[in-house]
Design an enzyme around this catalytic site. Structure first.
Site, PDB file in Angstrom:
ATOM      1  CD  GLU B 103      -1.734  -2.408   1.373  1.00 29.89           C
ATOM      2  OE1 GLU B 103      -0.615  -2.644   1.874  1.00 29.89           O
ATOM      3  OE2 GLU B 103      -2.553  -3.315   1.116  1.00 29.89           O
ATOM      4  CG  HIS B 172     -12.000  -6.649   5.744  1.00 37.65           C
ATOM      5  ND1 HIS B 172     -11.000  -7.158   6.533  1.00 37.65           N
ATOM      6  CD2 HIS B 172     -11.738  -7.087   4.488  1.00 37.65           C
ATOM      7  CE1 HIS B 172     -10.178  -7.884   5.786  1.00 37.65           C
ATOM      8  NE2 HIS B 172     -10.595  -7.855   4.540  1.00 37.65           N
TER       9      HIS B 172
END
Lengths: 424, 375
Positions: B103, B172
């Protein structure tokens, strides 16, 4: 110890300089001029097969002296900046002393279409890219956060978060490839940065995408107080093989070797063959920054050993032996260096603080109401020059501008002084 | 209000709200609702937010060859939520890049590409995965324009599916917006419905500043009518400004402010209140979290005198804290009661079996309204 030089030129450095570097295991080879290689998977011929002398065979006598001049001037600028810090004109300075050959050698390998991404110590590369040294001093004076046009100089802004710039360089290099640019990117980082996740992510990406990028690691042996062996169990240049691209270890105190290796690596990158890692083995002869005290973690003997490998001394010895540098020429270079330093000092000490309201400039491209509101409130209270203020009366005795305050100017310098006094 | 998109305000009994088919529910991805390959869509057919984003990205890529999409699984797979479905087929692997799982590098290389003149649209696969990229976002992406005295522009859009409500595993379901709102140099927006999603993603891509683009993942499959014409072809005023907050339901007694996934919840609460208590609640979709457009909020509070701010993120140092502070500063004498907040709790996001207790719902919102009226 042989210096890599144009074909036919050889020079020997003092025997004691051949002792292993302090961070190389006993019995290991010392940093040598002959580059060592780490093969990439697939057996692609790389560094061992490079005819490095051929990459500097075109240098004229003036070019060779020019490299010495570059290193001399850069060292002089560095010395002047250190003095300016000691005299309170800079808040901090990160000296490049000892790394002139790595920086000038690699910096002079760059072409007009190449792009360099520095960390925060690449004053020598900045010099080669035509960046005004005063712009660099402005950063350490606290007058600016950048100060030069990266696109104009092919030299990105300094990056203080260690290793972060390697990803910017990777992306930029990917863009160059997309654009069909005939340039390549080079990114500077150190042995300490090689431990950072960003650097390892950059290795992975540059390899996967075949980015035209040279990773130029100046292994200067110390990440502040931590030796290279605390960063990596393997030699740093060996890391590239795991990412699938070649690497070279080069004597980072040999300006010609650095120039030759970087030229080779850039040419390889420009030709579409992907990234290269160069590990330039050198030494940070000064402190990490002016706020550091290296006597707490390294020995005088070690410093002495590396002093005998001083990159300027070595180039001077080489040029003198070949009759390329006589006393008169050396004197002229020294005079030039002094003039440059004098001029830089004058420009530093007379450098105005930025306009106070400029702190609100360029937060975003678009207007931001919150920022413009705060700018207006600041201006209303203190005036555009930040000096009005306290319209309702004089400042109280303990207010920042009052008689017991420290004042709002020179905060960084004053702050550092305070910390030192109180802490020790 | 994006007038082109409003087709069914009467469903809610009042003019104003965007259509959001309640039947789409809070469930996870439904294969039947997944967007097909990007292509022409008539203005009449309701589409999901995921499809609306997909069409918006398609339009942005078609409009500017410098726009590239990059992220984990965005190419061949079309993204785990299928938001980038079909884009790689249409625009090729060079412009829709399946990246390594890194990322920080997704954002860091996007910075380099932007310095080179590209306009990257990065996808962070889930909210909880953005933190490895935190330095590149807040120290690099956000600051380079300032550090370069305006010489460098970084038109990077970072799409992040955010928020809970889909029964997901840890990391999440988070709402990280406050971290980014706190950082100068970043714009932060959140879409709440398909029409806005379609327009806002195109506006974000066109922004010359970096934009954190938050997509309420539990609303991906709710449908609404979208004017799918490219942004450039819309008549003036058809799409709200990217950074405008919008009154999505008019009311007279109290003001509810939400963004992203909680706009729907606020609208539902207003419906219930209308029926049960005969209290008329105005609902404002903030849409832009940084910069905040508090004009419509202040105007509303000056009429209603009561304000409840609703988001999934925890309350401590949050967007609602900023709204409350600034409304208090600017409309103090209009307030009949303190600004109240309905937020996620100041705990880590809980296991999914508990998330219904964690997330703001109609009951908690209406309870806050009651408390406001009790002052």
């Amino acid at each position: 110890m042989q210096l890599l030089t144009p074909t036919g030129h050889r020079i020997t450095v003092p025997e004691e300089a051949r002792s292993p570097g302090p961070d190389l295991p006993t019995g290991a080879d010392p940093p040598v001029s002959k580059p060592r290689r780490a093969d990439p998977p697939g057996g692609e011929p790389t560094a061992a097969d490079i005819d490095l002398p051929a990459h500097v065979a075109d240098l004229t006598a003036d070019d060779l002296v020019g490299l010495y001049r570059d290193m001399t001037l850069v060292r002089r600028l560095d010395e002047e900046a250190t003095s300016l810090q000691r005299q309170g004109e800079l808040g901090l300075w990160a000296s490049l002393r000892g790394q002139e050959a790595a920086q000038v050698g690699s910096g002079r390998a760059l072409g007009p279409h190449d792009m360099a991404f520095p960390s925060y110590r690449e004053h020598g590369v900045a010099w080669c890219r035509g960046v005004d040294p005063a712009a660099i001093l402005a950063i350490f004076r606290g007058a600016s956060l950048g100060g030069w046009a990266p696109a104009e100089h092919g030299f990105a802004l300094y990056s203080i978060v260690v290793g972060s710039q390697t990803l910017h360089a990777t992306g930029y290099a990917m863009g160059m490839a997309r654009d069909g640019s005939d340039g390549a990117a080079i990114v500077y980082f150190g042995d300490g940065a090689s431990s950072e996740g960003d650097v390892n992510e950059a290795f992975g990406w540059a390899g996967v995408f075949g980015a035209p990028l040279v990773f130029f690691c100046q292994n200067n042996q110390w990440a502040i107080s931590e030796p290279t062996r605390r960063q990596s169990r393997t030699e740093i240049f060996h890391r590239a093989s795991g990412f699938g691209f070649p690497s070279v270890r080069v004597d980072g105190n040999d300006v010609l070797a650095c120039l030759a290796v970087t030229r080779w690596a850039l040419a390889r990158a420009r030709s579409g063959r992907g990234p290269v890692l160069v590990e330039a083995v050198t030494y940070r002869m000064g402190a990490h920054t002016t706020a550091d005290d290296p006597t707490r973690y390294r020995s005088a003997a070690e410093l002495d050993a590396w002093r005998r490998r001083d990159p300027l001394d070595r180039m001077r010895a080489y040029l003198s032996a070949d009759g390329l540098l006589d006393e008169d020429r050396e004197r002229r270079i020294a005079l030039e260096a002094d003039t440059l330093a004098h001029d830089l000092r004058a420009r530093c000490t007379t450098m105005p603080d930025p306009a106070p309201t400029s702190l609100f400039d360029h937060v975003q491209v678009a207007d931001n109401e919150l920022v413009s509101t705060q700018r207006a409130a600041f201006t209303a209270q203190f005036g555009a020059d930040g000096e009005d203020g306290w319209r309702d009366g004089p400042p109280g005795p303990n207010r920042p501008n009052g008689p017991n305050g420290n004042g709002r100017k020179g905060g960084l310098v004053a702050g550092e002084a305070r910390v030192s006094e109180e802490a020790w | 209000m994006t007038s082109q998109a409003v087709i069914s305000g009467e469903q809610h009994g009042r003019p104003g709200p965007h259509d959001q088919s309640a039947g789409a529910g809070d469930g996870g991805p439904s294969p039947a609702d997944r967007p097909a390959a990007a292509g022409a869509t008539t203005a009449a057919a309701p589409i999901t937010m995921a499809k609306a984003l997909n069409l918006g990205l398609h339009a942005a890529m078609a409009a500017d060859p410098k726009v590239i999409v990059m992220g984990e699984d965005v190419g061949t797979l079309g993204g785990v939520f299928r938001v980038t479905d079909g884009l790689q087929r249409e625009f090729g692997e060079a412009r829709v890049i399946d990246t390594p799982l890194a990322e920080s590098a997704i954002i860091g290389t996007a910075i380099g590409l932007a310095m080179r003149g590209y306009r990257p649209v990065c996808e962070i696969q889930f909210d909880g995965f953005v933190y490895p990229a935190f330095d590149q976002i807040v120290s690099q992406l956000a600051k380079l324009h300032y550090r370069s005295a305006g010489r460098i522009r970084l038109p990077v859009t970072i799409r992040i599916p955010f928020g809970g409500g889909i029964g997901a595993v840890e990391h999440h379901s988070e709402s990280p917006e406050a971290y980014f709102c706190h950082t100068a140099g970043l714009k932060v927006v959140a879409c709440s419905n398909p029409a806005d999603a379609h327009h806002m993603i195109q506006q974000a891509v066109r922004s010359d500043d970096p934009v954190i683009f938050l997509e309420p993942k539990r609303r991906y499959w709710e449908k609404g009518t979208v004017d799918a014409r490219p942004l450039a072809e819309l008549p003036p005023g058809a799409a709200s400004d990217l950074h405008a907050s919008v009154v999505v339901r008019t009311g007279t007694d109290a003001t509810l402010v939400g963004y992203g996934p909680t706009v729907r919840t606020c609208l539902d609460a207003a419906e219930v209140s209308d029926a049960d208590d005969a209290r008329s609640l105005e609902v404002i979709d903030l849409r832009s979290l940084s910069p905040l457009d508090l004009g419509p909020v202040l105007a509303s509070v000056r009429r209603t005198g009561r304000l409840v701010v609703v988001h999934e993120a925890p309350s401590n140092v949050s967007v609602s804290a900023e709204v409350a502070a600034r409304v208090t500063e600017e409309a103090f004498y209009s307030l009949e009661s303190p600004v109240l907040r309905v937020t996620g709790f100041d705990t880590p996001y809980p296991p999914a079996r508990l998330e219904d207790h964690y997330l703001p719902d109609v009951d908690r919102i209406l309870d806050a309204v009651d408390r406001s009226f009790a002052y």
